[in-house]
Design an enzyme around this catalytic site. Structure first.
Site, PDB file in Angstrom:
ATOM      1  N   TYR A  81       7.691 -13.177 -13.977  1.00 29.41           N
ATOM      2  CA  TYR A  81       6.683 -12.379 -13.244  1.00 29.41           C
ATOM      3  C   TYR A  81       5.187 -12.878 -13.851  1.00 29.41           C
ATOM      4  O   TYR A  81       4.165 -13.092 -13.504  1.00 29.41           O
ATOM      5  CB  TYR A  81       6.721 -10.660 -13.649  1.00 29.41           C
ATOM      6  CG  TYR A  81       5.357 -10.142 -13.701  1.00 29.41           C
ATOM      7  CD1 TYR A  81       5.055  -9.306 -12.569  1.00 29.41           C
ATOM      8  CD2 TYR A  81       4.624  -9.958 -14.614  1.00 29.41           C
ATOM      9  CE1 TYR A  81       4.026  -8.555 -12.339  1.00 29.41           C
ATOM     10  CE2 TYR A  81       3.481  -8.863 -14.878  1.00 29.41           C
ATOM     11  CZ  TYR A  81       3.109  -8.526 -13.596  1.00 29.41           C
ATOM     12  OH  TYR A  81       2.120  -7.648 -13.685  1.00 29.41           O
ATOM     13  N   ALA A 108       0.753  -1.191   0.089  1.00 28.39           N
ATOM     14  CA  ALA A 108      -0.082  -0.042   0.041  1.00 28.39           C
ATOM     15  C   ALA A 108       0.749   1.361  -0.159  1.00 28.39           C
ATOM     16  O   ALA A 108       0.249   2.260   0.069  1.00 28.39           O
ATOM     17  CB  ALA A 108      -0.922   0.109   1.266  1.00 28.39           C
ATOM     18  N   GLY A 144       2.259   3.534  -5.902  1.00 26.09           N
ATOM     19  CA  GLY A 144       1.401   2.839  -7.071  1.00 26.09           C
ATOM     20  C   GLY A 144      -0.136   2.689  -6.635  1.00 26.09           C
ATOM     21  O   GLY A 144      -0.637   3.464  -6.147  1.00 26.09           O
ATOM     22  N   SER A 184      -2.433  -9.875 -13.852  1.00 26.57           N
ATOM     23  CA  SER A 184      -2.195  -9.474 -14.952  1.00 26.57           C
ATOM     24  C   SER A 184      -2.437  -9.835 -16.191  1.00 26.57           C
ATOM     25  O   SER A 184      -2.667 -11.073 -16.140  1.00 26.57           O
ATOM     26  CB  SER A 184      -0.694  -9.226 -14.865  1.00 26.57           C
ATOM     27  OG  SER A 184       0.254  -8.757 -16.079  1.00 26.57           O
ATOM     28  N   GLY A 225      -1.323   0.240  -4.723  1.00 23.59           N
ATOM     29  CA  GLY A 225      -1.901   0.277  -3.480  1.00 23.59           C
ATOM     30  C   GLY A 225      -2.111   1.500  -2.853  1.00 23.59           C
ATOM     31  O   GLY A 225      -3.193   1.651  -2.177  1.00 23.59           O
TER      32      GLY A 225
END
Length: 276
Positions: free
Chosen positions: A166, A11, A14, A143, A16
């Site tokens: 990723y 958090a 970005g 994603s 978050g």
């Protein structure tokens, strides 16, 4: 007294951070996770300035260490009266040195550990609180970048590249979402996942050398929708591209592959027994 209590991982920057600001304005009590207390304190101050009177509590943990993930779940269960929602937003991106393979505290490939193992372990640790608070919602930020998992080399010890790692970790997160949703059917806890927006302006995108295409605010609305929209009450085990319910990578629908992934996942996140 009836504020929804929502946990947001990652958090401090970005998406978050933007989610924290949005949900505070909606009146949520926020549980903000990060791995740097100074950055957490800065976000708390920013939230307080934007939404005076906001109720915010912070939780410190490195999600690259499963011992800290388990301890985080323990602390939240002990301290919080209930938990209405969790947004698993924390992420390890492709990295500034994508050919350098990194590992977690337990020796697992770092992207797999942070993006898949940690949210799974944290959700499992929080299930007693989530089920007691039902209806509750878990949102896994995935994603559109997904790549099939090679079960002969899950930790990418051969041909390593950060973005590949990723993409595999995000597919693992989606597969675990589907499995957990099926397991929790009828419990009042729903679990969904989404691609929030394409190439948001985040440190991870810039660090890898990509050019951001949209601001993080583009990802806030579809993520918050999965958490609060009454029209999605009871909807579970779905993958969304922003607002659209779509199919994920085909491997996510391969029952054998999902079973193999979950067997491995459970073996990796299982807590060691406490010393007598």
């Amino acid at each position: 007294m009836n504020r929804r209590i929502t946990l947001i991982t990652g958090a401090t920057q970005g998406l978050g951070r933007a989610l924290a600001l949005d949900l505070a304005e909606r009146g949520h009590t926020l549980l903000l996770h990060g791995r740097d207390q100074g950055r957490l304190d800065a976000v708390v101050a920013e939230v307080g300035d934007a939404s005076p009177g906001a109720d915010v509590r912070t939780y410190l943990a490195d999600l690259g260490d499963l011992d800290q993930v388990h301890a985080l779940a323990d602390r939240i269960r002990a301290a919080e009266p209930r938990l209405d929602g969790v947004i698993h937003n924390a992420v390890a991106g492709g990295g500034a040195e994508p050919l350098r393979r990194e590992v977690s505290a337990q020796g697992h490939e770092l992207r797999f550990a942070v993006n898949h193992l940690a949210p799974y372990a944290l959700t499992r640790g929080l299930l007693p609180l989530l089920t007691a608070s039902a209806p509750a919602r878990v949102v896994n930020v995935a994603s559109i970048g997904q790549e099939a998992i090679d079960f002969d080399d899950v930790m990418l010890e051969r041909g390593y590249e950060g973005l590949r790692a990723y993409c595999r970790s995000k597919l693992a997160l989606i597969m675990a979402t589907f499995e957990l949703a099926a397991e929790l059917e009828g419990s009042g806890v729903v679990v969904n996942t989404l691609h929030p927006a394409h190439l948001m302006d985040t440190n991870g995108v810039r660090e890898y050398g990509l050019t951001p295409a949209v601001g993080v605010d583009e990802g806030v609305r579809p993520t918050v929708r999965l958490l609060v929209d009454p029209a999605l009450e009871g909807v579970t085990g779905r993958y969304f591209d922003q607002f659209t319910d779509v199919r994920a990578h085909e491997q996510a629908y391969d029952g054998e592959a999902r079973a193999r992934l979950m067997e491995l996942t459970r073996s990796l996140v299982e807590r060691a027994p406490l010393p007598s």
